[in-house]
Design a protein around this motif. Structure first.
Motif, PDB file in Angstrom:
ATOM      1  N   GLU A 122      32.053  57.945  31.014  1.00  0.00           N
ATOM      2  CA  GLU A 122      33.306  58.329  31.620  1.00  0.00           C
ATOM      3  C   GLU A 122      33.542  57.881  33.074  1.00  0.00           C
ATOM      4  O   GLU A 122      34.629  57.412  33.737  1.00  0.00           O
ATOM      5  CB  GLU A 122      33.273  59.884  31.950  1.00  0.00           C
ATOM      6  N   TYR A 123      32.285  57.342  33.676  1.00  0.00           N
ATOM      7  CA  TYR A 123      32.460  56.757  35.126  1.00  0.00           C
ATOM      8  C   TYR A 123      31.477  55.554  34.990  1.00  0.00           C
ATOM      9  O   TYR A 123      30.252  55.405  35.458  1.00  0.00           O
ATOM     10  CB  TYR A 123      31.764  57.775  35.968  1.00  0.00           C
ATOM     11  N   PRO A 124      32.067  54.439  34.465  1.00  0.00           N
ATOM     12  CA  PRO A 124      31.452  53.287  34.191  1.00  0.00           C
ATOM     13  C   PRO A 124      31.183  52.340  35.409  1.00  0.00           C
ATOM     14  O   PRO A 124      32.123  52.573  36.574  1.00  0.00           O
ATOM     15  CB  PRO A 124      32.372  52.532  33.444  1.00  0.00           C
ATOM     16  N   ILE A 125      30.194  51.455  35.416  1.00  0.00           N
ATOM     17  CA  ILE A 125      29.998  50.447  36.569  1.00  0.00           C
ATOM     18  C   ILE A 125      30.656  49.155  35.930  1.00  0.00           C
ATOM     19  O   ILE A 125      30.336  48.658  34.786  1.00  0.00           O
ATOM     20  CB  ILE A 125      28.422  50.227  36.717  1.00  0.00           C
ATOM     21  N   ARG A 126      31.166  48.528  37.004  1.00  0.00           N
ATOM     22  CA  ARG A 126      31.664  47.016  36.304  1.00  0.00           C
ATOM     23  C   ARG A 126      31.642  46.103  37.761  1.00  0.00           C
ATOM     24  O   ARG A 126      31.458  46.462  38.925  1.00  0.00           O
ATOM     25  CB  ARG A 126      33.193  47.231  35.837  1.00  0.00           C
ATOM     26  N   VAL A 127      31.569  44.828  37.425  1.00  0.00           N
ATOM     27  CA  VAL A 127      31.431  43.772  38.317  1.00  0.00           C
ATOM     28  C   VAL A 127      32.466  42.743  38.207  1.00  0.00           C
ATOM     29  O   VAL A 127      32.707  42.154  37.008  1.00  0.00           O
ATOM     30  CB  VAL A 127      30.018  43.258  38.391  1.00  0.00           C
ATOM     31  N   GLU A 128      33.188  42.411  39.085  1.00  0.00           N
ATOM     32  CA  GLU A 128      34.305  41.337  39.220  1.00  0.00           C
ATOM     33  C   GLU A 128      33.481  40.227  39.831  1.00  0.00           C
ATOM     34  O   GLU A 128      32.899  40.273  40.836  1.00  0.00           O
ATOM     35  CB  GLU A 128      35.566  41.834  39.894  1.00  0.00           C
ATOM     36  N   LEU A 129      33.808  38.989  39.329  1.00  0.00           N
ATOM     37  CA  LEU A 129      33.503  37.912  39.919  1.00  0.00           C
ATOM     38  C   LEU A 129      34.525  37.002  40.551  1.00  0.00           C
ATOM     39  O   LEU A 129      35.612  36.895  39.870  1.00  0.00           O
ATOM     40  CB  LEU A 129      32.669  36.878  38.900  1.00  0.00           C
ATOM     41  N   ASP A 130      34.383  36.667  41.923  1.00  0.00           N
ATOM     42  CA  ASP A 130      35.576  35.870  42.577  1.00  0.00           C
ATOM     43  C   ASP A 130      35.523  34.613  41.657  1.00  0.00           C
ATOM     44  O   ASP A 130      34.392  33.839  41.540  1.00  0.00           O
ATOM     45  CB  ASP A 130      35.145  35.476  44.118  1.00  0.00           C
ATOM     46  N   PRO A 131      36.656  34.219  41.123  1.00  0.00           N
ATOM     47  CA  PRO A 131      36.690  32.826  40.470  1.00  0.00           C
ATOM     48  C   PRO A 131      36.262  31.704  41.170  1.00  0.00           C
ATOM     49  O   PRO A 131      35.955  30.633  40.654  1.00  0.00           O
ATOM     50  CB  PRO A 131      38.232  32.976  39.906  1.00  0.00           C
ATOM     51  N   GLN A 132      36.485  31.632  42.527  1.00  0.00           N
ATOM     52  CA  GLN A 132      36.200  30.330  43.330  1.00  0.00           C
ATOM     53  C   GLN A 132      34.831  30.429  43.714  1.00  0.00           C
ATOM     54  O   GLN A 132      33.985  29.500  43.531  1.00  0.00           O
ATOM     55  CB  GLN A 132      37.225  30.328  44.526  1.00  0.00           C
ATOM     56  N   THR A 133      34.354  31.505  44.322  1.00  0.00           N
ATOM     57  CA  THR A 133      32.949  31.425  44.935  1.00  0.00           C
ATOM     58  C   THR A 133      31.619  32.103  44.001  1.00  0.00           C
ATOM     59  O   THR A 133      30.711  31.990  44.161  1.00  0.00           O
ATOM     60  CB  THR A 133      33.043  32.422  46.305  1.00  0.00           C
ATOM     61  N   GLN A 134      32.571  32.742  42.810  1.00  0.00           N
ATOM     62  CA  GLN A 134      31.478  33.385  41.936  1.00  0.00           C
ATOM     63  C   GLN A 134      30.710  34.709  42.555  1.00  0.00           C
ATOM     64  O   GLN A 134      29.841  35.416  42.078  1.00  0.00           O
ATOM     65  CB  GLN A 134      30.437  32.558  41.141  1.00  0.00           C
TER      66      GLN A 134
END
Length: 189
Positions: A122-134
């Motif tokens: 119900e309360y997931p962890i997620r990570v977004e990566l910056d497309p330019q700097t990663q």
């Protein structure tokens, strides 16, 4: 009405509960009354008319009536809805407690308004990566459609807890919480 008057009026409309949970903002659909000069910065600081709101009880009160409608953040009461700006996320996860280990591990986050969140389905962890700097930007879900940015120091704790796991033929580093595996980065070659 001035922005100052709008904020005071909004505060007066928050129902006084018995401390038994959050107001049911998902049930309230008042008319939109426009935007007010309120902003939540990346570090979780709330600003009103360019000035930080220094009283934590007031920030905590406002945090109980925030809702995300599509891409917009609003403060909502039974009779009024106003738009605010959020730089990254409305909350910041500032502490992490770890219970157990392996697949039985439980990760308990505390955010900047003292909410406790147990990461799981119900309360997931997620990570977004910056497309330019990663560069990674990690989040944990706090409420329906509302996330907390995971503070850098807390993210370093997650990295220390990371274990490898194969997902769809790709090797990932991630963490377990409440029986769920949350990938945080592809495993380096």
């Amino acid at each position: 009405m001035t922005d100052s008057g709008k904020a005071n009026d909004l505060l007066s409309q928050i129902p006084k509960g018995e401390g038994k949970g959050l107001p049911p903002v998902h049930l309230w659909n008042p008319d939109f009354c426009g935007d007010i000069d309120m902003r939540i910065a990346r570090d979780g600081t709330w600003f009103y008319m360019g000035t930080p709101i220094g009283r934590k009880p007031m920030v905590k009160l406002f945090s109980t009536i925030i809702r995300r409608d599509g891409d917009d953040y609003v403060l909502v009461t039974p009779v009024e809805k106003v738009g605010i700006r959020v730089d990254v996320a409305p909350f910041v996860a500032i502490a992490l407690a770890v219970e157990g280990e392996g697949e039985a591990q439980v990760l308990r986050f505390t955010n900047n308004v003292d909410d406790e969140i147990v990461a799981g389905a119900e309360y997931p962890i997620r990570v977004e990566l910056d497309p330019q700097t990663q560069e990674p930007t990690p989040f944990v879900r706090v409420r329906t459609n509302l996330d907390a940015l995971i503070h850098r120091n807390v993210f370093y704790q997650l990295v220390e807890l990371a274990v490898p796991r194969d997902i769809d033929g790709q090797s990932w580093l991630g963490v377990w919480s409440s029986g769920q595996f949350f990938p945080i980065a592809p495993q380096p070659d």
